[in-house]
Structures are given as C-alpha cells and as structure tokens.
Design an enzyme around this catalytic site. Structure first.
Site, mmCIF file in Angstrom:
data_model
loop_
_atom_site.group_PDB
_atom_site.id
_atom_site.type_symbol
_atom_site.label_atom_id
_atom_site.label_comp_id
_atom_site.label_asym_id
_atom_site.label_seq_id
_atom_site.Cartn_x
_atom_site.Cartn_y
_atom_site.Cartn_z
ATOM 1 N N TYR A 324 0.849 -1.192 0.000
ATOM 2 C CA TYR A 324 0.000 0.000 0.000
ATOM 3 C C TYR A 324 0.883 1.239 0.000
ATOM 4 C CZ TYR A 324 -3.722 3.162 1.782
ATOM 5 O OH TYR A 324 -4.621 4.176 1.964
ATOM 6 N N CYS A 325 0.629 2.153 -0.937
ATOM 7 C CA CYS A 325 1.362 3.424 -1.016
ATOM 8 C C CYS A 325 2.858 3.145 -1.152
ATOM 9 C CB CYS A 325 1.028 4.275 0.211
ATOM 10 S SG CYS A 325 1.659 5.965 0.153
ATOM 11 N N LEU A 326 3.706 3.703 -0.284
ATOM 12 C CA LEU A 326 5.145 3.464 -0.395
ATOM 13 C C LEU A 326 5.490 2.003 -0.154
ATOM 14 C CD1 LEU A 326 6.609 6.556 1.498
ATOM 15 C CD2 LEU A 326 5.785 6.371 -0.833
#
Length: 588
Positions: A324-326
């Site tokens: 998720y995300c980074l």
C-alpha cells in the site's frame, strides 16, 4: 518464530552515501536555518516565482489576454453590485468550483457579502489564468506556480476572517462573543501543544489509545521481529485456506492498522474470511538513533525478512505480495530484485495506490527539486528524522481549504469543538517518523531522479528493472488521490512484462482503499490488460473498463483466488513472540 533485532541492531545502510548527503554534517548554519524554515527552501520558491514573472514579462500576448480578462471580470463584478447583488445564480458573474463550499451559506447571498464572495472568486480565477499556460515556462514550473497561487488565494478568502464572514458575525452576535472566547482558548491550546509540548505535559507522543481495543483487533501473533518491523500472522477464520499466504505491506510513513481498522472495515478480517492466510508488516517508529538507516535496510529487514520467514516456517514455495502506497513501491523493488536473481517465491503482486514511475507523481512532486531536497536534507540531518507532523503538514497543504482553513474557521471563529474522530481520522493522527537517510534516499532516487522507472535503481550494488517482473499484477488507483494520482499508478502497465488488472475506485488515497463490502456509494472500474495486448492510455482504459457498483475488494479476492491453488488444510500458526497488534505499533 525469530527475533532478529539483536542481529540486525541499528546497522547503517550498505548503500553508498552521496557527496551531498555526506556534507550535511559540516553545514550547521544551513541546518539551523532549514529547521527554522521547516525544511522549505526559499531559494526554490523565489526561483520559481522569478521564472514565472520573467516569462510572463516576455509574453505580450499573454499580458494582453490577462488585461482583457481583468477588464471583463471588473465589469461583470460592477454590474452585479450595481444590480444590488441579486439572489439569482444566473446573475452571478462566476460560480464556485466543484466541491468549494466556502460560500454556500445564506448569508453569502446578500450584500455586501455576496459582492465580497464574487469579487474573491473572480480574483481567484484571474490568478489561475495568470499562472497557467505561460508561453515558454516549463510545464512543471507552470503547474507549481498555479498551485502556489491557489494556496495564497485560499489564505485570503473572505470566509477566513471575522469581519468578512456573515456566518461568523451572526454567531458572534447571537452568543455575544462567547464563540470567540472559546475559539481563542482552542487556538492557545493548539499553539502551545505544537510549540511548547513540555508545558502541555506532552513531552512524548501518545500512541492512539484505540489500538488493540477498537482498531487493530484481529487475532494474531507477532512471529518475527527485526529492528525495523514486526511480522504479524493472523489467525484463520475459515476451515480451509489457499496454500499461498498473503503478505500485506503498508507504507513506513503510517501505522499498519489502516488495513485493520474496526472489524466492519478491516481488510485483514475480510481476507481471512475469504480463506487466505494473512501476514502483516508492522513498521517500527524510528528515532534519531536510526538516522543512518536507508532504503536498502528497509528492504532487507522488512519484506525480504518477512518472505524468508513465511516460506521457511510454513514450508510454502510462493507468497502473494500486497503493498500500500510506499509499501507498494518497496514491494515492486523487491519483485524486481527477486526476478533478477531468478527467485520465484512471489506468486502475484498487488499495488494499492502505489507508484512506480514518479514522473507525474502529483502535487507534492511539483516542489521537489535540488534546492528543496537539499534544504530538507539539512533539516533532517539536524534532527535525525522527518517528523510525522511535518509530513502531515505537507499533505494538508494539498487540501488546504478542507484541512486547514475550514478547520480554522470552525474552531477559532465559530468556537465549535472538533467532532470526535472516527477510526480513519484517529489513524491519520497517529503519525510516524522517517529516518533521515531513508527519506532522503526515497525523495532523491524516486521523486527527483525517477531511478526505479528508468532502470537505474540499485539493490545490493546491482541495477534492477521492473521489466523483469512477469508476475500477474493487480493495481488499484483512486479517483481523487492527491498523493498518488491514479494516472501515475496506472504507469505500471508500461513498466512490467505482466498481465495487469487495474481497478479504479471512487474516493481518495485512504478512503478509496478502505472500501469494504456494503459501504454506501462505492463503485469502481475494472479491466485486465494482457502483456501481449496493445497498450492503452489512461483515457483509452476509461473507455473500455466496465464500471461496477460496490467494493473492489470482492473483485480482488476473486482475482487472488484465481491465482491461488485450491483450498486445503489450515496453515499452522507459530507460538509467536507476542499477541497482535505487537509493540512497534504502540511506539510514539
């Protein structure tokens, strides 16, 4: 079960330190001023404004166009005022942009406040035109200047001030100023908590008290601990499971329980109910002593260590990876590094609002240049990390109307208390820090140089390429994402040799991902592009992707099941080092 904390300690990154990063220890004056300025480079901002002004001065056609527009705006405004500011939408010179609710109240429909609102909206529109499409100005500078001008105008909106906001004036008259007294007390409390934490009895950050009681309550065990992460294995909730476990990896700038909020909207609980064995990476909240840890440390002590443990302890040959995300960016780095070595332990890759190409990485990218990054590195070198509140402020600026100015009006002028935070808001306030070297590595190698997409990103001294990734990919973008625009997330199509199933869901960076079944007003588009199929632009994809009502979670679960072996016996759980949610998530 293993505890690798003593083995890994606080080892410095094996990556070579750039000369610019190494020099930060010898720049005490720069570090001092960087801290005073909050990591913002005045040189970068002034350079951008100067560049815009010079190009505008050398564009007489643009100047003439702006002069004509200014005259048209001025004339339309005077006509509106001369007619007595009629309460007719058709008679108004300009309408607010979609989602702008600053002037929705009935008090804004009457003079003189209607005149103030219309004058401001016309000035705002003029500022947009003056800072966009300036001939010869670099596109990134053009967008950055437009964004900066909008932030300046947002700060000057008449809705932000006592004497020019009819709703505040009415409330002040009704309460005989008591609202301002409450607002002043709230302002002092907020100011003191930020500037004088010791005075407020808040020398240490207080972890979210809901963790383990209202959120992050899924049953599980910490089965592995390194210096940087705890690995949580969740208890199965079905009699049979797919043989391939699923590893969830959130970003290191957030606490993991965004994916395990309350039971009714917990992604962990949903996945276990679908017959998956779920593991979660829970990142440590670093401090100044971790300042020399870099991206490669996070890779080795995070997903790689987790993958080793899962495969060896459960005796499985393949694992589904989800970032998720980074965390998704780091997962893609791991996938490419494993592919380079011929390691096939990853079964599939899922990227949730995660970018792999940072050439169009949203509004934050507009202000990442060498000057800004150097100033930020100076500030981080002085304190050893980037504080979560500092990162949160940067994200808040992207939505200043909703997150800054509207709250200021509500709390300080109207004297209204903040509403009790829901689980997502409480999580958002539970900030984490980032080691100085790691965050500098990330900003420089991803945002500034775009090394991953260009095939220049090195792991253990060897460049990796996402073209080596030939695993099935499921990627999720969200329609109103200010952090990872969906068109940027979509670029994974052109970077891998993979069949990519892409889902575009309504909502933002967080609310769009936390989209549990049964959530009202949820919809998404879904389409799979085979590696051998012709490439589709984002616009072409929108034309062929079918819109569906409901949560994308169901489509993802079906996709995971289709890429898994048939269900069988439940995988055994280790005794564990501690019960979930573990200790790292509670670190303030």
């Amino acid at each position: 079960m293993k505890d690798l904390g003593a083995e890994t300690g606080k080892a410095a990154s094996s990556e070579q330190v750039t000369n610019k990063q190494a020099g930060t220890e010898t720049r005490p004056l720069r570090q001092f001023w960087a801290q005073q300025l909050g990591g913002v480079s005045p040189v970068s901002t002034l350079s951008m404004m100067n560049d815009w002004a010079l190009h505008l001065m050398s564009a007489p056609d643009k100047q003439l166009e702006l002069a004509q527009q200014a005259q048209a705006h001025w004339t339309a405004w005077w006509e509106f005022v001369a007619k007595g500011c009629p309460d007719d939408p058709q008679a108004r010179p300009i309408a607010p942009q979609k989602g702008d609710r600053r002037f929705d109240g009935p008090g804004w429909e009457k003079p003189p406040f209607a005149a103030l609102a219309q004058g401001f909206l016309l000035a705002e529109d003029f500022a947009d035109q003056a800072t966009s499409e300036v001939p010869g100005l670099d596109l990134s500078r053009d967008k950055a200047m437009t964004f900066l001008a909008r932030q300046m105008m947002d700060a000057l909106a008449p809705s932000n001030f006592l004497l020019t906001n009819p709703e505040v004036l009415e409330k002040t008259a009704q309460e005989q100023g008591q609202n301002l007294m409450r607002g002043g007390a709230q302002f002092w409390e907020d100011w003191a908590a930020y500037h004088m934490p010791q005075k407020m009895g808040a020398g240490q950050e207080v972890p979210n008290s809901q963790v383990g009681t209202e959120v992050a309550v899924s049953t599980g065990k910490v089965v592995l601990r390194t210096h940087l992460m705890e690995l949580i294995q969740y208890a199965p909730t079905t009699d049979v499971v797919h043989p391939e476990p699923l590893l969830l990896m959130p970003a290191w700038i957030m606490k993991y329980y965004i994916l395990d909020l309350k039971p009714e909207n917990s992604l962990v609980r949903y996945l276990t109910s679908q017959g998956f064995t779920v593991f979660m990476v829970s990142w440590r909240n670093p401090d100044a002593s971790d300042s020399e840890l870099g991206m490669e440390d996070y890779l080795e002590q995070g997903p790689l260590a987790a993958l080793d443990h899962i495969c060896s302890s459960l005796e499985v040959s393949a694992v589904h990876g989800c970032g998720y995300c980074l965390g998704g960016t780091l997962l893609s780095v791991m996938a490419a590094a494993l592919a380079r070595k011929g390691d096939d332990r990853l079964k599939t890759v899922t990227l949730l609002a995660a970018q792999t190409d940072f050439s169009e990485a949203g509004e934050l990218n507009l202000f990442i240049d060498e000057s800004q990054l150097s100033t930020l590195e100076d500030m981080m070198a002085a304190q050893g990390y980037l504080d979560g509140a500092q990162m949160g402020s940067a994200f808040a600026v992207m939505r200043s109307n909703n997150l800054i100015w509207s709250r200021m009006v509500r709390s300080y002028l109207m004297g209204e208390p903040d509403a009790p935070p829901n689980d997502l808001m409480a999580w958002n306030a539970d900030t984490t820090r980032m080691p100085a070297r790691m965050h500098a590595d990330y900003l420089r190698r991803m945002y500034l140089n775009n090394d991953l997409a260009a095939g220049r990103y090195a792991v253990q001294g060897h460049a990796i390429s996402l073209r080596d990734v030939r695993l099935p990919v499921f990627a999720v973008g969200t329609e109103s994402d200010h952090v990872a625009p969906w068109t940027s997330v979509y670029k994974i199509h052109g970077l891998t040799h993979a069949d990519v199933t892409f889902a575009l869901t309504n909502g933002g960076h967080n609310a769009g991902v936390i989209s549990e079944p049964g959530h009202k007003r949820r919809h998404f588009r879904l389409h799979t592009t085979a590696d051998s199929a012709p490439a589709l632009t984002p616009e072409d994809w929108l034309n062929v992707a079918q819109e569906q009502e409901g949560s994308w979670w169901l489509a993802w679960a079906d996709w995971l099941a289709a890429h898994s072996s048939p269900k069988g016996a439940v995988l055994e759980m280790s005794e564990g080092l501690a019960d979930a949610p573990g200790s790292y998530v509670r670190m303030g």
